[in-house]
Design a protein around this motif. Sequence first.
Motif, short mmCIF file in Angstrom:
data_model
loop_
_atom_site.label_atom_id
_atom_site.label_comp_id
_atom_site.label_asym_id
_atom_site.label_seq_id
_atom_site.Cartn_x
_atom_site.Cartn_y
_atom_site.Cartn_z
N HIS A 242 0.84 -1.21 0.00
CA HIS A 242 0.00 0.00 0.00
C HIS A 242 0.87 1.26 0.00
CE1 HIS A 242 -3.67 2.33 0.60
NE2 HIS A 242 -2.97 3.09 1.42
N CYS B 25 -7.31 4.08 -0.57
CA CYS B 25 -7.69 4.92 0.57
C CYS B 25 -8.96 5.68 0.23
CB CYS B 25 -6.54 5.82 1.03
SG CYS B 25 -5.45 4.97 2.21
N HIS C 44 1.20 5.47 -1.84
CA HIS C 44 0.70 6.55 -2.68
C HIS C 44 1.92 7.05 -3.46
CE1 HIS C 44 -3.22 6.63 -0.62
NE2 HIS C 44 -2.51 6.21 0.40
N HIS D 133 -5.22 -0.31 6.74
CA HIS D 133 -4.80 0.22 8.06
C HIS D 133 -5.29 -0.71 9.19
CE1 HIS D 133 -3.63 3.59 5.70
NE2 HIS D 133 -4.85 4.07 5.55
N ASP E 188 2.31 2.82 3.50
CA ASP E 188 1.44 3.96 3.21
C ASP E 188 2.27 5.15 2.72
OD1 ASP E 188 -1.10 5.06 2.93
OD2 ASP E 188 -1.28 5.68 5.01
ZN LIG Z 1 -3.18 5.15 2.05
#
Ligand SMILES: [Zn+2]
Length: 494
Positions: free
Chosen positions: A61, A255, A63, A337, A403
């Motif tokens: 995961h 997300c 970005h 998460h 993340d």
């Molecule tokens: Zn995220």
Amino acid sequence: MKLFHNGHFWQDGNFDNELKAILTRDGKILKLIFDDEQSSPDVQRIDLGGDYVFPGFIDTHTHSFEGGLYSLMIDLGDAKSLSDVFAKIEDGCKDKGKFVFAWNFDETRIAEQRFPTRAELDQVVKHKNLVLRRIDGHSCIINTFACNSILGGHNKVHCEDEVFRGFENDRAVHWFHHNLDDELILRAYHAASKIALKGGFTTIHTMVGDANMSVGHYSLLQSKLAEFPVDYELYPQSFNIDAAMDLGAKRVGGCILADGSIGSMTAALYEPYSGKPIRGNLYQSDQFWKEFIGKAHSNDLQVAVHCIGDRAISQINSVYLDLAHSDYKDLRHQLIHCEITDDTLVDQIKASAAVPVMQPMFDLLWGGSGGFYSRLLGPERVSTMNRFGTMLGKGIRVTGSSDWYITELDIRKSLFAAMNHHNPKELLSLKQAVDIYTLNAAWLSKDENRRGALKVGMDADFSVLNYIPRAEAPAEHQKIRKVIKRAEIVYEDM
Ligand SMILES: [Zn+2]
Ligand SMILES: [Zn+2]
């Protein structure tokens, strides 16, 4: 053919001293070699220098667009005063095109204890679009040039406000992201892939889209995937199921928010925040998720949803659980998460067969009895957070991730965090820590026959470290020595 030799090779949770070398052909593992055989001259020999060879690590995961983009832009993280901020922006914007991002701004860490004003920013950048983002991404300020650009388009912002928060913040930042040209978008992904290799990864899952109805530059990135030295697993991060299907995606979401964050007290809880009469927010109704997840599921899409608080996790997991009973399919839906889970909720996650996609660094940074989480949630509830050990112990297939850009994309730090959980019940062994970034991570995207282990027939993806990760923080000389993707050395640090 290539022969990778003189390494310690990871096999089923250990280094197998009998395994002497790995022979590859066309980027795949052809044979595991247990004796010192004489290889033929058409085999290229690659000496691994006695280092430790893991299956290529996978971060499930990230970005990466934002991470890559911001790495090309202006980092205000170590600014001590507004004059530092202005000097960095002035210097940094010289080689930038029409769009300038300054990020990592933290007004609590600079002398003046405030944001710059728009007039001050205009002094520094007059003829380019400038956005200055706060460290948490939840507020920003833009210059007058950008205000005028945005006002000229359809997305009006209220430029009389200096610092944008909430909706205005999202709109301004999305305007910047949407208006970047393809060249800069691809440069951001190239920068991200370099950072991923440096961090020891051969594959990263990456979120593409605005977490609303747009899938952003998904098809641009999809058309260029072969250019990158890492494999990107793409997520159309959107509520737009039809668009995801049109793109041929295997999944939808990322997300997309069931709740907010603990820091902003918007993560949805059953019990109130410590000393406050609030329990956070569910961003959508039960019915909304039932329809959204149900539609994706019936179209065989894997679903991924951001859920942090127990009330949000339970909301999403209940839908997964109903589908597991009424229309079971092996889609491996994700709880991203998945931070606050008491024993009952852990059992419900086990029952729904959902996959917690979790971040060991969150506990390292904010966990523990004196930590940030404890101040907001109370020490008792912190013992029900980030339950890596408990979940794996029950056979739930947790996967590991950073993340990124929220935490660093660095496998050394991620493994260290997983092996150093503040709660001794939740800390992981080396085998477990490696599994969540290899076997389980490959399984999440149904690539368990291709990635995640050093086995015949799998891609020859190797992450080579010059040390065995332990519960101590990695020292300066303990590094990621090589990253090998389909038998090519794509990163090296000698
Ligand atoms: Zn995220
Ligand atoms: Zn999230």
